[in-house]
Design a protein around this motif. Sequence first.
Motif, PDB file in Angstrom:
ATOM      1  N   THR A 157      23.151  46.594 -13.287  1.00  0.00           N
ATOM      2  CA  THR A 157      23.018  47.392 -12.071  1.00  0.00           C
ATOM      3  C   THR A 157      23.975  46.880 -11.009  1.00  0.00           C
ATOM      4  O   THR A 157      24.494  45.762 -11.089  1.00  0.00           O
ATOM      5  CB  THR A 157      21.574  47.327 -11.538  1.00  0.00           C
ATOM      6  OG1 THR A 157      21.257  45.961 -11.255  1.00  0.00           O
ATOM      7  CG2 THR A 157      20.594  47.892 -12.551  1.00  0.00           C
ATOM      8  N   SER A 168      20.495  51.171  -3.694  1.00  0.00           N
ATOM      9  CA  SER A 168      20.686  52.589  -3.974  1.00  0.00           C
ATOM     10  C   SER A 168      20.952  53.399  -2.709  1.00  0.00           C
ATOM     11  O   SER A 168      21.761  54.323  -2.708  1.00  0.00           O
ATOM     12  CB  SER A 168      19.463  53.143  -4.705  1.00  0.00           C
ATOM     13  OG  SER A 168      19.665  54.486  -5.059  1.00  0.00           O
ATOM     14  N   GLN A 222      24.508  52.907  -1.765  1.00  0.00           N
ATOM     15  CA  GLN A 222      25.352  53.650  -2.705  1.00  0.00           C
ATOM     16  C   GLN A 222      25.399  55.128  -2.338  1.00  0.00           C
ATOM     17  O   GLN A 222      26.459  55.759  -2.370  1.00  0.00           O
ATOM     18  CB  GLN A 222      24.830  53.469  -4.129  1.00  0.00           C
ATOM     19  CG  GLN A 222      24.938  52.056  -4.669  1.00  0.00           C
ATOM     20  CD  GLN A 222      24.219  51.924  -5.996  1.00  0.00           C
ATOM     21  OE1 GLN A 222      24.303  52.805  -6.846  1.00  0.00           O
ATOM     22  NE2 GLN A 222      23.494  50.829  -6.178  1.00  0.00           N
ATOM     23  N   ASP A 223      24.241  55.680  -1.984  1.00  0.00           N
ATOM     24  CA  ASP A 223      24.184  57.084  -1.577  1.00  0.00           C
ATOM     25  C   ASP A 223      24.992  57.313  -0.305  1.00  0.00           C
ATOM     26  O   ASP A 223      25.752  58.276  -0.208  1.00  0.00           O
ATOM     27  CB  ASP A 223      22.740  57.522  -1.352  1.00  0.00           C
ATOM     28  CG  ASP A 223      21.958  57.681  -2.640  1.00  0.00           C
ATOM     29  OD1 ASP A 223      22.582  57.735  -3.722  1.00  0.00           O
ATOM     30  OD2 ASP A 223      20.714  57.755  -2.564  1.00  0.00           O
ATOM     31  N   PHE A 240      28.833  56.837  -1.215  1.00  0.00           N
ATOM     32  CA  PHE A 240      29.448  57.603  -2.285  1.00  0.00           C
ATOM     33  C   PHE A 240      28.662  58.841  -2.712  1.00  0.00           C
ATOM     34  O   PHE A 240      29.143  59.959  -2.556  1.00  0.00           O
ATOM     35  CB  PHE A 240      29.705  56.700  -3.508  1.00  0.00           C
ATOM     36  CG  PHE A 240      30.721  55.629  -3.225  1.00  0.00           C
ATOM     37  CD1 PHE A 240      32.076  55.931  -3.216  1.00  0.00           C
ATOM     38  CD2 PHE A 240      30.331  54.326  -2.944  1.00  0.00           C
ATOM     39  CE1 PHE A 240      33.025  54.964  -2.932  1.00  0.00           C
ATOM     40  CE2 PHE A 240      31.277  53.347  -2.670  1.00  0.00           C
ATOM     41  CZ  PHE A 240      32.622  53.664  -2.662  1.00  0.00           C
ATOM     42  N   ARG A 241      27.486  58.668  -3.265  1.00  0.00           N
ATOM     43  CA  ARG A 241      26.806  59.788  -3.923  1.00  0.00           C
ATOM     44  C   ARG A 241      26.457  60.936  -2.979  1.00  0.00           C
ATOM     45  O   ARG A 241      26.587  62.100  -3.339  1.00  0.00           O
ATOM     46  CB  ARG A 241      25.565  59.297  -4.656  1.00  0.00           C
ATOM     47  CG  ARG A 241      25.894  58.529  -5.937  1.00  0.00           C
ATOM     48  CD  ARG A 241      24.665  58.312  -6.787  1.00  0.00           C
ATOM     49  NE  ARG A 241      23.736  57.401  -6.150  1.00  0.00           N
ATOM     50  CZ  ARG A 241      23.563  56.119  -6.507  1.00  0.00           C
ATOM     51  NH1 ARG A 241      24.244  55.621  -7.521  1.00  0.00           N
ATOM     52  NH2 ARG A 241      22.707  55.365  -5.879  1.00  0.00           N
ATOM     53  N   GLU A 242      25.980  60.617  -1.793  1.00  0.00           N
ATOM     54  CA  GLU A 242      25.591  61.670  -0.841  1.00  0.00           C
ATOM     55  C   GLU A 242      26.669  61.920   0.217  1.00  0.00           C
ATOM     56  O   GLU A 242      26.566  62.886   0.977  1.00  0.00           O
ATOM     57  CB  GLU A 242      24.270  61.294  -0.150  1.00  0.00           C
ATOM     58  CG  GLU A 242      23.103  61.127  -1.105  1.00  0.00           C
ATOM     59  CD  GLU A 242      22.781  62.412  -1.867  1.00  0.00           C
ATOM     60  OE1 GLU A 242      22.938  63.514  -1.301  1.00  0.00           O
ATOM     61  OE2 GLU A 242      22.375  62.309  -3.046  1.00  0.00           O
ATOM     62  N   ARG A 253      30.086  63.137   1.896  1.00  0.00           N
ATOM     63  CA  ARG A 253      30.890  64.327   1.657  1.00  0.00           C
ATOM     64  C   ARG A 253      32.027  64.387   2.674  1.00  0.00           C
ATOM     65  O   ARG A 253      31.927  63.851   3.771  1.00  0.00           O
ATOM     66  CB  ARG A 253      30.022  65.578   1.825  1.00  0.00           C
ATOM     67  CG  ARG A 253      28.749  65.566   0.983  1.00  0.00           C
ATOM     68  CD  ARG A 253      29.024  65.539  -0.502  1.00  0.00           C
ATOM     69  NE  ARG A 253      29.776  66.710  -0.917  1.00  0.00           N
ATOM     70  CZ  ARG A 253      29.244  67.907  -1.058  1.00  0.00           C
ATOM     71  NH1 ARG A 253      27.948  68.091  -0.859  1.00  0.00           N
ATOM     72  NH2 ARG A 253      29.994  68.925  -1.434  1.00  0.00           N
ATOM     73  N   ARG A 305      31.900  56.183   6.666  1.00  0.00           N
ATOM     74  CA  ARG A 305      30.615  56.508   6.059  1.00  0.00           C
ATOM     75  C   ARG A 305      29.593  55.396   6.309  1.00  0.00           C
ATOM     76  O   ARG A 305      28.413  55.668   6.557  1.00  0.00           O
ATOM     77  CB  ARG A 305      30.782  56.727   4.562  1.00  0.00           C
ATOM     78  CG  ARG A 305      31.606  57.959   4.223  1.00  0.00           C
ATOM     79  CD  ARG A 305      31.933  58.018   2.754  1.00  0.00           C
ATOM     80  NE  ARG A 305      32.574  59.274   2.392  1.00  0.00           N
ATOM     81  CZ  ARG A 305      32.924  59.602   1.159  1.00  0.00           C
ATOM     82  NH1 ARG A 305      32.690  58.772   0.150  1.00  0.00           N
ATOM     83  NH2 ARG A 305      33.510  60.756   0.919  1.00  0.00           N
ATOM     84  N   ARG A 316      29.282  70.357  -3.842  1.00  0.00           N
ATOM     85  CA  ARG A 316      29.865  69.219  -4.572  1.00  0.00           C
ATOM     86  C   ARG A 316      30.654  69.721  -5.774  1.00  0.00           C
ATOM     87  O   ARG A 316      30.165  70.505  -6.570  1.00  0.00           O
ATOM     88  CB  ARG A 316      28.738  68.282  -5.027  1.00  0.00           C
ATOM     89  CG  ARG A 316      29.152  67.173  -5.969  1.00  0.00           C
ATOM     90  CD  ARG A 316      29.850  66.014  -5.317  1.00  0.00           C
ATOM     91  NE  ARG A 316      28.940  65.195  -4.534  1.00  0.00           N
ATOM     92  CZ  ARG A 316      29.372  64.291  -3.660  1.00  0.00           C
ATOM     93  NH1 ARG A 316      30.653  64.097  -3.487  1.00  0.00           N
ATOM     94  NH2 ARG A 316      28.521  63.586  -2.971  1.00  0.00           N
ATOM     95  N   ARG A 356      32.956  65.965 -11.259  1.00  0.00           N
ATOM     96  CA  ARG A 356      33.721  64.739 -11.439  1.00  0.00           C
ATOM     97  C   ARG A 356      33.947  64.538 -12.936  1.00  0.00           C
ATOM     98  O   ARG A 356      33.153  64.989 -13.754  1.00  0.00           O
ATOM     99  CB  ARG A 356      32.981  63.513 -10.870  1.00  0.00           C
ATOM    100  CG  ARG A 356      32.742  63.553  -9.368  1.00  0.00           C
ATOM    101  CD  ARG A 356      34.052  63.557  -8.602  1.00  0.00           C
ATOM    102  NE  ARG A 356      33.893  63.350  -7.168  1.00  0.00           N
ATOM    103  CZ  ARG A 356      33.797  64.323  -6.269  1.00  0.00           C
ATOM    104  NH1 ARG A 356      33.791  65.584  -6.659  1.00  0.00           N
ATOM    105  NH2 ARG A 356      33.692  64.045  -4.986  1.00  0.00           N
ATOM    106  N   TYR A 414      32.897  59.273 -17.357  1.00  0.00           N
ATOM    107  CA  TYR A 414      33.438  57.933 -17.632  1.00  0.00           C
ATOM    108  C   TYR A 414      34.374  57.945 -18.837  1.00  0.00           C
ATOM    109  O   TYR A 414      35.457  57.389 -18.790  1.00  0.00           O
ATOM    110  CB  TYR A 414      32.251  56.987 -17.858  1.00  0.00           C
ATOM    111  CG  TYR A 414      32.617  55.565 -18.182  1.00  0.00           C
ATOM    112  CD1 TYR A 414      32.875  54.637 -17.168  1.00  0.00           C
ATOM    113  CD2 TYR A 414      32.705  55.131 -19.506  1.00  0.00           C
ATOM    114  CE1 TYR A 414      33.208  53.334 -17.461  1.00  0.00           C
ATOM    115  CE2 TYR A 414      33.043  53.835 -19.814  1.00  0.00           C
ATOM    116  CZ  TYR A 414      33.291  52.931 -18.780  1.00  0.00           C
ATOM    117  OH  TYR A 414      33.638  51.638 -19.090  1.00  0.00           O
TER     118      TYR A 414
END
Length: 196
Positions: free
Chosen positions: A2, A7, A10-11, A14-16, A18, A138, A183, A186, A189
């Motif tokens: 991990t 988390s 991370q959101d 990156f993840r959330e 925009r 961000r 979104r 992407r 991997y």
Amino acid sequence: MTLALDSAAQDLLFREARTANAFTDEPVSEEQVQAIYDLVKYGPTAFNQSPLRVVLVRSDEARERLVQHMAEGNQPKTATAPLVAILAADNEFHEELPALFPAFPQAKDMFFAERPAREQAAGFNAALQAAYLIVGVRAAGLAAGPMTGFDFAGVQKEFLDDDHTPLMIVNIGKPAEDASFPRSPRLAYEEVVTTV
């Protein structure tokens, strides 16, 4: 395995996060910009050359001058964003190398005596720093709207000099509701990473 970053972070980063195309009218303070810089200045560049230079466009007069150089679709975004930053590469970054990279001060003359070598290095490493800056925005709970749709020569003439090459314009602020496009996909991997 991990990630060490939790988390929620991370959101946020990156993840959330925009790219924003519209912002609220909440101002971005000088203190926020300073805090962003004080975080992202530690991102790595070759020989610690740190060639990114930032012009903050805060006055109405400067904003009007910049908007006229933006592509038509980017003009309204730049006209209304709480803060606009012109990101540029300093092609004379090598003058700072003896102080920035004291472990190898001769790098200034050994690798960067010629302008073409400096321009190539400055463009690449300032682009790295621009990415760090976007992530830093961000981290401050703001959104960034980076754009390359503008008249590069016009922006250089209007705001910079011959030693600074514009890279992108970044609108910064609190995102408005529905500020982003849906979104986009992407690559997986397996489509990106090859093991040899």
